[in-house]
Design a protein around this motif. Structure first.
Motif, PDB file in Angstrom:
ATOM      1  N   VAL A  28      94.478  38.765  40.455  1.00  0.00           N
ATOM      2  CA  VAL A  28      93.405  38.777  40.552  1.00  0.00           C
ATOM      3  C   VAL A  28      93.206  40.108  41.329  1.00  0.00           C
ATOM      4  CG1 VAL A  28      91.617  37.695  41.796  1.00  0.00           C
ATOM      5  CG2 VAL A  28      93.001  36.300  40.763  1.00  0.00           C
ATOM      6  N   LYS A  29      92.190  40.760  41.218  1.00  0.00           N
ATOM      7  CA  LYS A  29      91.964  42.110  42.363  1.00  0.00           C
ATOM      8  C   LYS A  29      90.553  42.293  42.430  1.00  0.00           C
ATOM      9  CE  LYS A  29      95.929  43.701  40.984  1.00  0.00           C
ATOM     10  NZ  LYS A  29      97.240  43.721  41.819  1.00  0.00           N
ATOM     11  N   ASN A  30      89.486  41.574  41.786  1.00  0.00           N
ATOM     12  CA  ASN A  30      88.691  41.610  42.223  1.00  0.00           C
ATOM     13  C   ASN A  30      87.616  40.063  42.752  1.00  0.00           C
ATOM     14  OD1 ASN A  30      85.285  41.607  42.030  1.00  0.00           O
ATOM     15  ND2 ASN A  30      84.442  40.804  40.166  1.00  0.00           N
ATOM     16  N   TRP A  31      88.134  39.745  44.387  1.00  0.00           N
ATOM     17  CA  TRP A  31      87.592  38.929  44.827  1.00  0.00           C
ATOM     18  C   TRP A  31      86.322  39.175  45.353  1.00  0.00           C
ATOM     19  CZ3 TRP A  31      90.754  35.390  45.378  1.00  0.00           C
ATOM     20  CH2 TRP A  31      92.590  35.498  45.277  1.00  0.00           C
ATOM     21  N   GLU A  32      85.977  40.440  45.346  1.00  0.00           N
ATOM     22  CA  GLU A  32      84.494  40.058  45.865  1.00  0.00           C
ATOM     23  C   GLU A  32      83.630  39.707  45.173  1.00  0.00           C
ATOM     24  OE1 GLU A  32      85.984  42.938  45.071  1.00  0.00           O
ATOM     25  OE2 GLU A  32      86.531  43.849  46.845  1.00  0.00           O
TER      26      GLU A  32
END
Length: 427
Positions: free
Chosen positions: A368-372
């Protein structure tokens, strides 16, 4: 997380059920229970808290064990099975049971409990408290305003998200979803990601069928209010017809599966490229999936919409230990308590400044990279279908699924779901 019981009636009819005194826990370990008014030897205070989920077995991540250490107040935890949770709390309140000092109440019960005098307003306590009430996400403040007081404080904040298989997107040459993805982007990608067998059956679905939570995310995004907090009513119409129609068309073309009794997770098993699911699934998946995956916000249709899921720390009006109960809640709602909760559950705090620090980011979910996506979803969060009776929302989903199967038109399904809500809730 979980779904609920009847909002429109004040309490369930009292039934013969076993009382809860013998099933409390200490730091995740079962112990004998006793009246909330009791104190331990040498006058040490004790409070009992009713919850539906087991405390974390790791003491460092057990917020109740840490609350006990921080406050010096003995904290016992009564775990009630999720399937019985709302009905048992309703019974406890209706009978004036004082065996729990703190209830973690679901959205659909808090208004009823407050109106019936089963829980107290915490506004007087909050005047001199360190709890950052002005920093709550907007939906929490709006809920308290609607109740005429602060009868509950949210233990966390969870929403729905779009989960996607990065390997499948790479193979199809499609750019990954982002937090500004439109609903039309989502539908177009779902078609491109669908792979058929020679006989026309689907080998790889572009997306999964909506589940209980995500039916309402789609309907809200299509423009329906879903829930009117001022009247306690379900509000569906053209938005629901539009979303049900889209789902029916995608199921008919094999882009998503048809409704069935098979509850297998097609996304986790690598048979679907995308899935709308609760944010708590991040912790469930972690590093266990055999492919690279990530998250984005639910695609935006007419509006950006998300349902908030939580529980509220509330003080039993019959508790003999209300001051001690608030001290425990104050710790649990403070930065240390909220941080422990986030690390344990993977859910952000409903206090914005604490959520922004990211303790809820699940370390095992390394792809997971898009924690925003999580914080973006919370901004669009409302207390929607979760405030309605589970019988009403489950009946509506059954009607929607019948329309997807071609057993009735979307218009008929929405009309019947609306009629059932009006009859059940009484408006």
């Amino acid at each position: 997380m979980r779904r609920k019981n009847l909002w429109g009636r004040i309490f369930l009819t009292a039934a013969a059920v076993s009382m809860l005194a013998g099933c409390s826990t200490k730091g995740g370990q079962t112990t004998g229970g006793s009246s909330s008014g009791e104190t331990k030897k040498d006058g040490e205070q004790k409070v009992t808290i009713a919850v539906w989920n087991e405390p974390n077995k790791d003491e460092a991540l057990n917020m109740y064990a840490q609350a006990e250490k921080a406050t010096g107040i003995k904290v016992e935890v009564t775990v009630i099975p999720e399937s019985d949770y709302s009905s048992k709390l309703n019974q406890m309140v209706s009978t004036g049971d004082d065996s729990a000092d703190i209830y973690v109440i679901w959205e659909n019960d808090i208004a009823n409990f407050a109106k019936a005098g089963g829980i107290i307003s915490m506004d007087d306590y909050l005047k001199n408290s360190s709890i950052q009430t002005k920093d709550f996400i907007d939906a929490v403040s709006a809920l308290s305003a609607g109740l005429g007081g602060t009868y509950g404080l949210p233990w966390c904040a969870a929403t729905e998200l779009l989960y996607y298989n990065k390997d499948m997107f790479d193979a199809a040459g499609i750019p990954y979803p982002d937090n500004n993805w439109s609903y039309n982007d989502y539908k177009a990608a779902a078609e491109k990601l669908t792979i058929k067998e020679a006989d026309g059956t689907t080998k790889q679905y572009g997306c999964t069928l909506p589940n209980t939570q995500t039916w309402w995310a789609g309907i809200g995004g299509a423009g329906d209010k879903v829930y009117d907090p001022s009247k306690g009513q379900m509000v569906i119409g053209s938005g629901a017809v539009s979303f049900v129609s889209d789902v029916a068309a995608m199921a008919k073309s094999g882009v998503m599966p048809e409704p069935s009794s098979d509850t297998a997770d097609l996304f986790a098993s690598g048979k679907a490229a995308m899935s709308w699911q609760g944010s708590w699934n991040i912790g469930t998946y972690g590093s266990s999936l055999p492919f690279q995956w990530d998250i984005a916000t639910i695609p935006t249709d007419k509006i950006k919409y998300n349902t908030l899921h939580t529980g509220f720390y509330s003080i039993n009006a019959k508790s003999k230990n209300q001051d001690a109960a608030f001290k425990v809640i104050e710790y649990l709602m403070g930065e240390e308590g909220q941080t422990i909760n986030s690390r344990s559950s993977g859910n952000p705090s409903a206090i914005k400044s604490i959520a922004e620090k990211g303790a809820w980011k699940v370390e095992s979910a390394t792809s997971v990279k898009n924690w925003e996506a999580m914080t973006d979803s919370l901004k669009a969060g409302v207390f929607g279908y979760t405030c309605l009776p589970s019988g009403v929302t489950n009946n509506a989903v059954s009607e929607f699924n019948a329309a997807v199967l071609g057993q009735k038109t979307p218009e008929e399904a929405v009309k019947k779901a609306d009629a059932y809500a009006k009859e059940t809730i009484g408006y």
